[in-house]
Design a protein around this motif. Structure first.
Motif, PDB file in Angstrom:
ATOM      1  N   ALA A 176       0.834  -1.198   0.000  1.00  0.00           N
ATOM      2  CA  ALA A 176       0.000   0.000   0.000  1.00  0.00           C
ATOM      3  C   ALA A 176       0.868   1.248   0.000  1.00  0.00           C
ATOM      4  CB  ALA A 176      -0.906   0.013   1.230  1.00  0.00           C
ATOM      5  N   ARG A 177       0.333   2.311  -0.581  1.00  0.00           N
ATOM      6  CA  ARG A 177       1.067   3.566  -0.613  1.00  0.00           C
ATOM      7  C   ARG A 177       1.198   4.131   0.788  1.00  0.00           C
ATOM      8  NH1 ARG A 177      -2.575   4.384  -4.758  1.00  0.00           N
ATOM      9  NH2 ARG A 177      -3.798   5.780  -3.442  1.00  0.00           N
ATOM     10  N   PRO A 178       2.376   4.657   1.147  1.00  0.00           N
ATOM     11  CA  PRO A 178       2.540   5.241   2.482  1.00  0.00           C
ATOM     12  C   PRO A 178       1.551   6.369   2.698  1.00  0.00           C
ATOM     13  CG  PRO A 178       4.659   4.997   1.378  1.00  0.00           C
ATOM     14  CD  PRO A 178       3.604   4.712   0.350  1.00  0.00           C
ATOM     15  N   GLY A 179       0.901   6.326   3.864  1.00  0.00           N
ATOM     16  CA  GLY A 179      -0.023   7.389   4.213  1.00  0.00           C
ATOM     17  C   GLY A 179      -1.377   7.282   3.562  1.00  0.00           C
ATOM     18  N   GLY A 180      -1.549   6.314   2.649  1.00  0.00           N
ATOM     19  CA  GLY A 180      -2.833   6.164   1.979  1.00  0.00           C
ATOM     20  C   GLY A 180      -3.750   5.247   2.743  1.00  0.00           C
ATOM     21  N   ALA A 181      -4.949   5.012   2.152  1.00  0.00           N
ATOM     22  CA  ALA A 181      -5.936   4.150   2.800  1.00  0.00           C
ATOM     23  C   ALA A 181      -5.901   2.733   2.245  1.00  0.00           C
ATOM     24  CB  ALA A 181      -7.330   4.745   2.626  1.00  0.00           C
ATOM     25  N   ASP A 182      -5.021   2.479   1.262  1.00  0.00           N
ATOM     26  CA  ASP A 182      -4.913   1.128   0.723  1.00  0.00           C
ATOM     27  C   ASP A 182      -4.425   0.177   1.802  1.00  0.00           C
ATOM     28  OD1 ASP A 182      -5.682   2.132  -1.662  1.00  0.00           O
ATOM     29  OD2 ASP A 182      -3.713   2.052  -2.616  1.00  0.00           O
ATOM     30  N   MET A 183      -4.798  -1.092   1.669  1.00  0.00           N
ATOM     31  CA  MET A 183      -4.416  -2.088   2.663  1.00  0.00           C
ATOM     32  C   MET A 183      -3.649  -3.213   1.999  1.00  0.00           C
ATOM     33  SD  MET A 183      -7.858  -2.516   4.904  1.00  0.00           S
ATOM     34  CE  MET A 183      -6.972  -3.482   6.138  1.00  0.00           C
ATOM     35  N   ALA A 188      -5.905 -11.939  -7.601  1.00  0.00           N
ATOM     36  CA  ALA A 188      -5.290 -10.910  -6.754  1.00  0.00           C
ATOM     37  C   ALA A 188      -6.353  -9.944  -6.235  1.00  0.00           C
ATOM     38  CB  ALA A 188      -4.233 -10.152  -7.538  1.00  0.00           C
ATOM     39  N   VAL A 189      -6.050  -9.298  -5.124  1.00  0.00           N
ATOM     40  CA  VAL A 189      -7.001  -8.405  -4.463  1.00  0.00           C
ATOM     41  C   VAL A 189      -6.295  -7.097  -4.088  1.00  0.00           C
ATOM     42  CG1 VAL A 189      -8.572  -8.103  -2.514  1.00  0.00           C
ATOM     43  CG2 VAL A 189      -8.199 -10.388  -3.472  1.00  0.00           C
ATOM     44  N   ARG A 190      -7.011  -6.016  -4.262  1.00  0.00           N
ATOM     45  CA  ARG A 190      -6.519  -4.713  -3.816  1.00  0.00           C
ATOM     46  C   ARG A 190      -7.713  -3.927  -3.296  1.00  0.00           C
ATOM     47  NH1 ARG A 190      -3.165  -0.307  -7.483  1.00  0.00           N
ATOM     48  NH2 ARG A 190      -3.672   1.525  -6.257  1.00  0.00           N
ATOM     49  N   GLY A 191      -7.491  -3.041  -2.317  1.00  0.00           N
ATOM     50  CA  GLY A 191      -8.637  -2.287  -1.849  1.00  0.00           C
ATOM     51  C   GLY A 191      -8.339  -1.324  -0.725  1.00  0.00           C
ATOM     52  N   ARG A 192      -9.411  -0.726  -0.236  1.00  0.00           N
ATOM     53  CA  ARG A 192      -9.344   0.256   0.834  1.00  0.00           C
ATOM     54  C   ARG A 192     -10.398  -0.093   1.881  1.00  0.00           C
ATOM     55  NH1 ARG A 192      -7.415   5.585  -0.650  1.00  0.00           N
ATOM     56  NH2 ARG A 192      -6.334   5.503  -2.631  1.00  0.00           N
ATOM     57  N   VAL A 193     -10.252   0.473   3.054  1.00  0.00           N
ATOM     58  CA  VAL A 193     -11.225   0.253   4.114  1.00  0.00           C
ATOM     59  C   VAL A 193     -11.534   1.572   4.793  1.00  0.00           C
ATOM     60  CG1 VAL A 193      -9.483  -0.278   5.869  1.00  0.00           C
ATOM     61  CG2 VAL A 193     -11.823  -1.136   6.146  1.00  0.00           C
ATOM     62  N   SER A 220     -13.818  -1.519   0.217  1.00  0.00           N
ATOM     63  CA  SER A 220     -13.988  -1.296  -1.220  1.00  0.00           C
ATOM     64  C   SER A 220     -12.863  -2.054  -1.913  1.00  0.00           C
ATOM     65  CB  SER A 220     -13.922   0.196  -1.549  1.00  0.00           C
ATOM     66  OG  SER A 220     -14.954   0.889  -0.881  1.00  0.00           O
ATOM     67  N   LEU A 221     -13.218  -3.093  -2.640  1.00  0.00           N
ATOM     68  CA  LEU A 221     -12.226  -4.026  -3.168  1.00  0.00           C
ATOM     69  C   LEU A 221     -12.236  -4.051  -4.685  1.00  0.00           C
ATOM     70  CD1 LEU A 221     -13.170  -7.081  -0.895  1.00  0.00           C
ATOM     71  CD2 LEU A 221     -11.445  -5.336  -0.416  1.00  0.00           C
TER      72      LEU A 221
END
Length: 455
Positions: free
Chosen positions: A22-29, A59-64, A74-75
């Motif tokens: 995840a990007r530093p400081g972002g909401a990605d998990m 693969a999975v990517r998302g935010r919470v 949100s995936l």
């Protein structure tokens, strides 16, 4: 997102690929923290599919986003899906496809709810053009070629359904899936129609492209028959007999039909509707009250995963009242509790349990106001109008799963009915209302009747 970046993202999502941190400081998990909600979304996607046609998670990517005791995921994920449930596709050299899907999963107190699901092929050349999902569908109809497996009549019904309810689908594949579900649902609606002993008509509604499992998961409330809730004292019976008919809508005690959205919060709407009526009778003022306050602040219940009216009354007392809907607007998912006591406009003193005798219920309603009840929602996915009277074994009082508000009663062509305010919007049923047979305990309408008490 630039085209080259989009392509790199799609390639990264192909099965076997590894996601970057995840990007530093972002909401990605990190992907590992998203696997469980993604697996839940996959299970929902695969409902009703045979083992050989079930999709496999890539693969999975998302935010919470976290609020109170809930987390909204949100995936984006890739799924690999076999195509051999479509006979034509089984002849292809590679009878599989990779889908790029977006999911929204709500997790509250360990319980999960799928709020949205959209999938499309990774190969964007397969997507429909910018003129809309219906263009290829309409082209087939104009040429007299309905989609494979559907009659021209059924295809036309589906086209009218999409236009009437302004449905949009993200890909041709999703459109074809929903069209197949729609066709199966029309057969189911006919079966329900054949077994109904009232005057109800069942058929196309705005829920006609949902599977039964999707409909139950999103709109109904299983806690009603699984948990007992807070104990209430019995209501004082009404001595005088019920008048032949009565309707609180004509007395100004009922607010407009509301819409709970994709959230199992019917319990909150049932209770606020009852409190609105009680406050009107005592104060001669009709206020539209906040369901969102209960969704956010009632810690005994489970927000969009269901709740019990008896618990909600206790929560209102403990909180110190209800704000109006204007002050605490409905969002359709749990947030942090934002109740402010100084904004509370309505208060209750107690709550009571009402008789299961329908004659006594009618007498109580005519004297004391609209009643919160729970019912078995069998057939309501396809209800259009008329008085529903489902075959009793199909609408058992032991499986109540939806909370509503009785606002009146009467007779149509000698058929007795309860007039029931629902919370699925005015574009469902009879302008948002459901009419259910009165006097037979239909669908458990009499087993969980209650009211707030305002002194």
């Amino acid at each position: 997102m630039a085209p080259c970046m989009r392509l790199l993202w799609l390639l990264a999502l192909l099965p076997g690929a590894t996601l970057r941190p995840a990007r530093p400081g972002g909401a990605d998990m990190p992907a590992r923290e998203l696997r469980e909600p993604a697996r839940f979304a996959l299970r929902m996607y695969n409902r009703g599919r045979t083992p050989e046609t079930r999709a496999v998670l890539g693969a999975v990517r998302g935010r919470v986003r976290r609020a109170g005791e809930g987390s909204l995921y949100s995936l984006e994920a890739t799924l690999e899906e076999a195509l051999c449930h479509n006979p034509a596709a089984c002849q292809l050299p590679e009878p599989k496809r990779t889908l790029l899907c977006s999911f929204e999963v709500l997790d509250e107190q360990g319980k999960q709810l799928l709020l949205s699901l959209h999938c499309g092929p990774v190969d964007t050349k397969l997507r429909d053009n910018e003129n809309g999902t219906l263009d290829p569908f309409l082209s087939m109809l104009k040429a007299g070629r309905p989609p494979q497996g559907l009659s021209l009549e059924m295809s036309t019904l589906f086209k009218d359904f999409v236009v009437t309810y302004n449905k949009t689908y993200k890909s041709r594949e999703e459109l074809e899936l929903r069209m197949s579900i729609f066709s199966q649902n029309m057969i189911q609606a006919q079966k329900i129609q054949a077994l109904d002993r009232g005057t109800a008509e069942y058929g196309i509604t705005k829920f006609s492209d949902l599977t039964e499992e999707e409909f139950r998961t999103i709109y109904l409330n299983p806690l009603l028959h699984k948990q007992s809730g807070m104990k209430m004292n019995p209501a004082k019976p009404v001595d005088e007999p019920a008048p032949p008919e009565f309707d609180w809508r004509s007395k100004g005690a009922v607010t407009k039909v509301k819409n709970q959205g994709m959230c199992g919060s019917c319990w909150a709407f049932s209770v606020t509707g009852n409190v609105e009526g009680q406050w009107f009778l005592k104060q001669d003022t009709l206020l539209s009250l906040s369901e969102q306050e209960l969704v956010d602040c009632d810690k005994m219940d489970k927000a969009c995963l269901g709740g019990l009216p008896s618990n909600a009354y206790t929560a209102i007392k403990d909180l110190g009242g209800l704000e109006t809907e204007d002050d605490y607007k409905y969002q359709g998912h749990r947030q942090a509790c934002n109740f402010t006591a100084k904004k509370a406009k309505v208060y209750i003193n107690d709550s009571v349990e009402l008789s299961q005798d329908e004659q006594k219920l009618a007498a109580w309603l005519a004297k004391n106001g609209p009643i919160s009840v729970a019912i078995n929602a069998f057939g309501m996915q396809f209800y259009r109008h008329g008085i529903a009277h489902p075959f009793h074994p199909l609408c058992s009082p032991w499986f109540i799963d939806h909370a509503v508000l009785i606002v009146g009663y009467g007779n149509r062509s000698e058929t007795p009915f309860w007039a029931i305010k629902n919370s699925w919007g005015a574009d469902w049923g009879e302008k948002g209302y459901y009419y259910l047979h009165r006097g037979s305990g239909a669908c458990g309408v009499n087993v969980m009747a209650s009211s707030a008490v305002v002194i």
